[in-house]
Design a protein around this motif. Structure first.
Motif, PDB file in Angstrom:
ATOM      1  N   UNK A  31       0.806  -1.228   0.000  1.00  0.00           N
ATOM      2  CA  UNK A  31       0.000   0.000   0.000  1.00  0.00           C
ATOM      3  C   UNK A  31       0.842   1.282   0.000  1.00  0.00           C
ATOM      4  N   UNK A  32       1.744   1.338  -0.957  1.00  0.00           N
ATOM      5  CA  UNK A  32       2.520   2.545  -1.199  1.00  0.00           C
ATOM      6  C   UNK A  32       2.117   3.118  -2.554  1.00  0.00           C
ATOM      7  N   UNK A  33       2.490   4.368  -2.849  1.00  0.00           N
ATOM      8  CA  UNK A  33       2.140   4.947  -4.152  1.00  0.00           C
ATOM      9  C   UNK A  33       2.882   4.266  -5.301  1.00  0.00           C
ATOM     10  N   UNK A  34       3.782   3.346  -4.972  1.00  0.00           N
ATOM     11  CA  UNK A  34       4.583   2.654  -5.982  1.00  0.00           C
ATOM     12  C   UNK A  34       4.664   1.174  -5.600  1.00  0.00           C
ATOM     13  N   UNK A  35       4.994   0.326  -6.562  1.00  0.00           N
ATOM     14  CA  UNK A  35       5.279  -1.085  -6.297  1.00  0.00           C
ATOM     15  C   UNK A  35       6.231  -1.587  -7.385  1.00  0.00           C
ATOM     16  N   UNK A  36       6.597  -2.863  -7.316  1.00  0.00           N
ATOM     17  CA  UNK A  36       7.635  -3.370  -8.216  1.00  0.00           C
ATOM     18  C   UNK A  36       7.137  -3.921  -9.550  1.00  0.00           C
ATOM     19  N   UNK A  37       5.863  -3.715  -9.873  1.00  0.00           N
ATOM     20  CA  UNK A  37       5.322  -4.335 -11.082  1.00  0.00           C
ATOM     21  C   UNK A  37       5.946  -3.786 -12.372  1.00  0.00           C
TER      22      UNK A  37
END
Length: 225
Positions: A31-37
């Protein structure tokens, strides 16, 4: 100092951007504004090229069909999850408490995706040559032999998958002893699971002893012996 120092040591690569390695390790559940996708998407393409070039150079006389089969044995969720486990990548994942409770740190899909993201991040921050060096070193360290026959008999990976599914943990390999003259040294490796030694084997290298002990452990857990 990076909080991911142990991982960087295992990769033999030091990130210049903390935000990039953090993004590569962040699962969407966190639940961060970014992720590793996005980095995973990039890393998937980069690894496909890296492994393709590696096999092209390693097997100059093999045909396209065999090279494709070997690449398929390496470039997949199972293969990347194995490499991720080898460098304890799961300990560094940024995941939600729900994923934590669901054994997310040892889940093959999360590990594989994070591994791709890490390679994508290295490529983005440096170049293809550097990303290739990191990935190829991990592949060569992770497999005793790179060929279709040996890849289909990777007992360590099979054991990891079995123990994750049945016990929610992965086995620990420990060096018991090294003996013999330098030119003919042998290694004894034991496997511990749930604080118990479940198998021991001797090999001409640490990797060979690990594979042999993993094969013995698999047979015991599957009730073959």
């Amino acid at each position: 100092m990076s909080k991911f120092k142990a991982l960087e040591k295992a990769l033999n690569y030091q990130f210049r951007r903390d935000d990039l390695i953090t993004e590569a390790l962040t699962h969407k559940s966190y639940k961060k504004p970014y992720n590793n996708e996005r980095l995973e998407f990039l890393g998937d393409a980069v690894l496909d090229l890296i492994v393709g070039e590696y096999l092209f150079n390693k097997f100059p006389k093999e045909n396209e069909g065999l090279l494709s089969k070997i690449r398929a044995s390496l470039v997949n969720e199972k293969g990347f999850a194995k490499l991720a486990l080898d460098i304890n990548l799961g300990k560094c994942l940024l995941i939600s408490s729900a994923e934590e409770n669901n054994c997310g740190r040892t889940k093959p899909s999360l590990l594989s995706n994070a591994f791709e993201a890490i390679i994508g991040a290295i490529y983005l921050e440096s170049d293809l040559q550097t990303a290739s060096r990191v990935a190829v070193d991990l592949i060569e360290d992770g497999y005793e032999t790179i060929d279709l026959n040996s890849l289909s008999k990777d007992f360590k990976t099979t054991l990891q998958e079995l123990t994750q599914a049945e016990f929610g943990e992965t086995p620990t390999y420990k060096m018991v002893r090294a003996f013999g003259p330098d030119h003919k040294k042998e290694f004894e490796i034991s496997i511990e699971l749930q604080h118990k030694v479940i198998a021991t084997a001797i090999g001409r290298s640490k990797k060979e002893a690990q594979q042999k002990s993993a094969e013995i452990a698999l047979k015991k857990l599957q009730g073959v012996e």
